[in-house]
Design a protein around this motif. Structure first.
Motif, PDB file in Angstrom:
ATOM      1  N   PHE A 237      17.221  77.889 106.604  1.00  0.00           N
ATOM      2  CA  PHE A 237      16.391  76.691 106.478  1.00  0.00           C
ATOM      3  C   PHE A 237      16.350  75.960 107.809  1.00  0.00           C
ATOM      4  O   PHE A 237      17.370  75.828 108.481  1.00  0.00           O
ATOM      5  CB  PHE A 237      16.963  75.740 105.414  1.00  0.00           C
TER       6      PHE A 237
ATOM      7  N   GLN B 195      11.730  72.708 106.224  1.00  0.00           N
ATOM      8  CA  GLN B 195      11.880  71.607 105.274  1.00  0.00           C
ATOM      9  C   GLN B 195      11.695  70.277 105.976  1.00  0.00           C
ATOM     10  O   GLN B 195      12.132  70.103 107.112  1.00  0.00           O
ATOM     11  CB  GLN B 195      13.291  71.667 104.658  1.00  0.00           C
ATOM     12  N   THR B 196      11.075  69.329 105.313  1.00  0.00           N
ATOM     13  CA  THR B 196      10.949  67.988 105.889  1.00  0.00           C
ATOM     14  C   THR B 196      11.885  67.013 105.194  1.00  0.00           C
ATOM     15  O   THR B 196      12.076  67.084 103.982  1.00  0.00           O
ATOM     16  CB  THR B 196       9.509  67.452 105.788  1.00  0.00           C
TER      17      THR B 196
ATOM     18  N   LEU C 191      18.653  68.680 101.126  1.00  0.00           N
ATOM     19  CA  LEU C 191      17.936  69.946 100.930  1.00  0.00           C
ATOM     20  C   LEU C 191      18.004  70.393  99.469  1.00  0.00           C
ATOM     21  O   LEU C 191      17.154  71.137  98.994  1.00  0.00           O
ATOM     22  CB  LEU C 191      18.513  71.014 101.860  1.00  0.00           C
ATOM     23  N   GLU C 192      18.999  69.913  98.771  1.00  0.00           N
ATOM     24  CA  GLU C 192      19.071  70.230  97.343  1.00  0.00           C
ATOM     25  C   GLU C 192      18.293  69.219  96.498  1.00  0.00           C
ATOM     26  O   GLU C 192      18.379  69.213  95.270  1.00  0.00           O
ATOM     27  CB  GLU C 192      20.539  70.297  96.890  1.00  0.00           C
ATOM     28  N   GLY C 193      17.557  68.334  97.175  1.00  0.00           N
ATOM     29  CA  GLY C 193      16.690  67.411  96.459  1.00  0.00           C
ATOM     30  C   GLY C 193      17.402  66.181  95.932  1.00  0.00           C
ATOM     31  O   GLY C 193      16.996  65.605  94.920  1.00  0.00           O
TER      32      GLY C 193
ATOM     33  N   TYR D  53      23.881  75.144  97.793  1.00  0.00           N
ATOM     34  CA  TYR D  53      23.870  75.806  96.479  1.00  0.00           C
ATOM     35  C   TYR D  53      25.210  76.485  96.191  1.00  0.00           C
ATOM     36  O   TYR D  53      25.274  77.513  95.520  1.00  0.00           O
ATOM     37  CB  TYR D  53      22.728  76.840  96.413  1.00  0.00           C
TER      38      TYR D  53
ATOM     39  N   TYR E  68      12.625  78.039  97.214  1.00  0.00           N
ATOM     40  CA  TYR E  68      14.053  77.743  97.282  1.00  0.00           C
ATOM     41  C   TYR E  68      14.809  78.426  96.143  1.00  0.00           C
ATOM     42  O   TYR E  68      14.230  78.722  95.100  1.00  0.00           O
ATOM     43  CB  TYR E  68      14.284  76.234  97.159  1.00  0.00           C
ATOM     44  N   PRO E  69      16.111  78.572  96.344  1.00  0.00           N
ATOM     45  CA  PRO E  69      16.924  79.093  95.244  1.00  0.00           C
ATOM     46  C   PRO E  69      16.926  78.142  94.047  1.00  0.00           C
ATOM     47  O   PRO E  69      17.315  78.518  92.941  1.00  0.00           O
ATOM     48  CB  PRO E  69      18.324  79.179  95.854  1.00  0.00           C
ATOM     49  N   MET E  70      16.530  76.894  94.271  1.00  0.00           N
ATOM     50  CA  MET E  70      16.583  75.881  93.219  1.00  0.00           C
ATOM     51  C   MET E  70      15.316  75.020  93.340  1.00  0.00           C
ATOM     52  O   MET E  70      15.029  74.523  94.427  1.00  0.00           O
ATOM     53  CB  MET E  70      17.817  75.013  93.485  1.00  0.00           C
TER      54      MET E  70
ATOM     55  N   ARG F  50      14.535  72.109  92.525  1.00  0.00           N
ATOM     56  CA  ARG F  50      14.747  70.722  92.905  1.00  0.00           C
ATOM     57  C   ARG F  50      14.686  70.487  94.417  1.00  0.00           C
ATOM     58  O   ARG F  50      14.404  69.380  94.881  1.00  0.00           O
ATOM     59  CB  ARG F  50      16.102  70.262  92.346  1.00  0.00           C
ATOM     60  N   SER F  51      14.974  71.538  95.189  1.00  0.00           N
ATOM     61  CA  SER F  51      14.932  71.415  96.646  1.00  0.00           C
ATOM     62  C   SER F  51      13.569  70.964  97.152  1.00  0.00           C
ATOM     63  O   SER F  51      13.448  70.486  98.272  1.00  0.00           O
ATOM     64  CB  SER F  51      15.300  72.745  97.304  1.00  0.00           C
TER      65      SER F  51
ATOM     66  N   LEU G 202      11.950  68.538  96.033  1.00  0.00           N
ATOM     67  CA  LEU G 202      11.703  67.144  95.668  1.00  0.00           C
ATOM     68  C   LEU G 202      11.310  66.236  96.841  1.00  0.00           C
ATOM     69  O   LEU G 202      10.287  65.546  96.779  1.00  0.00           O
ATOM     70  CB  LEU G 202      12.931  66.566  94.933  1.00  0.00           C
ATOM     71  N   VAL G 203      12.122  66.225  97.894  1.00  0.00           N
ATOM     72  CA  VAL G 203      11.846  65.298  98.998  1.00  0.00           C
ATOM     73  C   VAL G 203      10.500  65.608  99.658  1.00  0.00           C
ATOM     74  O   VAL G 203       9.663  64.707  99.819  1.00  0.00           O
ATOM     75  CB  VAL G 203      13.026  65.259 100.004  1.00  0.00           C
TER      76      VAL G 203
END
Ligand SMILES: Cc1cc2nc3c(=O)[nH]c(=O)nc-3n(C[C@H](O)[C@H](O)[C@H](O)COP(=O)(O)O)c2cc1C
Ligand code: FES
Lengths: 437, 169
Positions: A126, A169-170, A187-189, A207, B24-26, B28-29, B31-32
């Protein structure tokens, strides 16, 4: 568009392709691009890590941890997938070097990510850019798409049987997210609240899988190390501080800019020769040597080599390589106030010493600057900052406390000059000057 | 699948989100980035944005709101069409970042986080934007302008007013 600068003392390794059109993948290839990753594939993970260790490269994000060693901590066998995470959050005030890497050499970031992935056995990398860097994210996204189109990314890269993917990713505005564990949370939101360590990311990261996190400049340096060899890279710098580094010199100098200098280069020379000295022939007052979190140096302390160890011995830190230069007209209290305002704003609020500490420091220094403080407030400021050190959940608290302590310690007289209702002498001087005009 | 359903986003953005969540693996990633891209299109994070993003990611609206409140670029109220963000952090401060901020305040007749009556401009004092060596620096939406003077600043505002400004999205 950021202005590129140049100086004969520079040793251009990581910045070698700046301004040469290397965002174009063909141009990048013509400039030795994607050769390093092929060499890395041919020679294998152990060779890569050995070269990285030999290179003496230390993390360019701020803490200066040896990169080869970090990679070697990742377990060879892992049930969970492993990841590479490139830190392009670049938010430490005074720091703008990764900006140039994304702008002028995006493929070097991709290639470095691939090499890190091969070294640790990850299949996914990433590249995280701060949200404000949208135009740079676009450049990175195009570079990634071009690399896929060439077959450099994806399945069976360079016929090796290895699969490797890259996702950009931003972020969306948060200094704290630059801290590695908060970066993973983001990164996991999630909210960018740091994780407790240990376990370290190399063991339990994104993760839950082993993860190598490196700064964008660290990663962009990797292909060059593969091509020139670890030992040759190490020789450019000083003992245990291999290679070169992008130093951003900003503030009151004649020629601000990002210069690539060998590790250990003299700070005074960097300011007076490379960046052209103090603007308008003024006198130097102070230098914040490695981003806003590093303790300030006085004008007579700067005859020192720019590497992690020498700067540590000098009582400060090399940090992010963002050298901020202050001339004699600056009020140190005002500068300290602006610095703590930033940390107070960015404290994520998760732990009390940081949330409350930064807030009280901001209030106290603000009051002092306005002339509303008494003598013992100066000691209180220092005492408060000292009591934050090491007591916060993540190093953001230290990043706020360390410079504050430095300002009080090195420039106590300026704090005293504000006491007993006097307020800021510099402000008065400026007002008087303005009245004369 | 999700694109066939009712969405508040443009077909392009909805399609982009469909792809984004698979990277993504998930899930939720995503989201941002989703919140930021939704804001770019809608102007701010409305209740409807929260609801749809939550649904797309299988999250509760609560979770989305909690993340939303953490990131300084995400807003729950509209900004001006051109959001002028002036950095006053240390490197910019040393090169008259505050002068630029004051100049913008006067020129636009608005304060920090306010919007002009015609909705064209909003103003924000921001922390370091990673352009310290080219200070003082600002961003208008996502576009950078550096080594500013009040004169250059006027030119930039005039250009946006005339619809000639850069517009990276
Ligand atoms: C509050 C805080 C903010 C940070 N911000 C950044 C950043 O913006 N970019 C970065 O590369 N490292 C940042 N770091 C350092 C990272 O935690 C981490 O050490 C670094 O990304 C590791 O990469 P390196 O070894 O290549 O330097 C920050 C650390 C802290 C405590
Ligand atoms: S301090 Fe203004 S861009 Fe860094």
């Amino acid at each position: 568009m950021p202005r590129l600068v140049s100086h004969p003392d520079e040793v251009k390794i990581t910045s070698r392709r700046f301004g040469l059109g290397a965002t174009d993948i063909e141009k990048y290839i013509a400039l030795d691009g994607y050769k390093a990753v092929q060499a890395a594939i041919a020679k294998g993970p152990e060779w890569i890590i050995a070269e990285m260790k030999a290179s003496g490269l230390r993390g360019r994000g701020g803490a200066g941890f040896p990169t080869g060693l970090k990679w070697s901590f990742v377990p060879k066998q892992s049930e969970k997938p492993k990841y590479v995470l490139v830190n392009g959050d670049e938010s430490e005030p005074g720091t703008c070097k990764d900006h140039l890497i994304f702008l002028y050499d995006p493929h070097a970031v991709i290639e470095g990510t691939m090499i890190a992935g091969i070294a640790i056995g990850a299949k996914l990398g990433f590249i995280y850019l701060r949200g404000e860097y949208r135009y740079l994210l676009k450049i990175m996204e195009k570079a990634v798409a071009d690399a896929y189109a060439k077959g450099f990314l994806g399945k069976n890269i360079f016929g090796s049987g290895i699969d490797f993917d890259v996702v950009t990713q931003t972020g969306a505005g948060a200094y704290e997210v630059g801290e590695e564990s908060a970066l993973m949370e983001s990164l996991e939101g999630k909210r960018g609240v740091p994780r407790i360590k240990p376990p370290f990311p190399a063991v339990v990261g994104l993760y839950g899988g082993p993860t190598v996190i490196n700064n964008a400049e660290t990663i962009a340096s990797v292909p060059h190390i593969m091509l020139m060899g670890g030992e040759a890279y190490a020789k450019l710098g000083t003992e245990r501080n291999g290679g070169t580094r992008l130093f951003g010199i900003s503030g009151h100098v004649e020629r601000p800019g990002v210069y690539e200098l060998p590790m250990g280069y003299n700070l005074k020379k960097a300011i007076y020769d490379v960046a052209g000295g103090i603007r308008g022939g003024k006198k130097l007052k102070a230098v914040v040597p490695g981003g806003s979190s590093t303790p300030v140096m006085t004008a007579d302390e700067i005859d020192v080599g720019l590497d992690f160890d020498q700067m540590g011995k000098a009582g400060t830190m090399l940090g992010s390589g963002g050298i901020v230069v202050l001339d004699e007209t600056v009020c140190i209290v005002e500068f300290a106030l602006r610095t703590i305002q930033f940390y107070q704003h960015e404290s994520c609020g998760w732990c009390i010493p940081c949330r409350e500490g930064t807030d009280w420091l901001k209030k106290s220094i603000g009051r002092l600057h306005a002339g509303g403080a008494v003598d013992k407030d100066i000691d209180n400021i220092r005492y408060l900052a000292e009591n934050m050190l090491g007591r916060t959940f993540c190093p953001l608290g230290d990043a706020a406390a360390m410079p504050t302590i430095g300002f009080v310690q090195k420039f106590r007289k300026e704090f005293e000059d504000h006491l007993n209702g006097k307020g800021c002498p510099y402000k008065h001087a400026r007002e008087e000057e303005a009245a004369l005009v | 699948m999700a694109t066939e359903k009712k969405t508040i986003f443009s077909p392009e953005l909805a399609a982009r989100f469909d792809k984004l969540v698979t990277l993504y693996p998930m899930r939720r990633s995503a989201l941002v980035p989703m919140l930021l891209y939704a804001q770019d299109e809608v102007g701010y994070i409305s209740k409807e944005v929260v609801a749809e993003v939550a649904e797309r990611l299988g999250l509760r609206e609560n979770d989305v709101e909690s993340v939303l409140s953490y990131y300084s670029m995400l807003r729950t109220k509209p900004a001006g069409k051109y959001n002028v963000q002036v950095c006053t952090n240390i490197s910019c401060m040393l090169r008259d970042g505050y002068g630029i901020l004051e100049h913008c305040k006067k020129r636009l007749g608005i304060d920090h986080k306010e919007v002009t009556a015609d909705g064209l401009f909003s103003l924000e004092e921001v922390e370091c934007i990673g352009a310290c060596c080219w200070a003082p620096a600002i961003q208008v939406n996502y576009d950078f302008y550096d080594e500013l003077t009040p004169e250059k600043m006027d030119q930039i505002l005039d250009d946006y007013k005339a619809g000639r400004g850069k517009e990276t999205v």
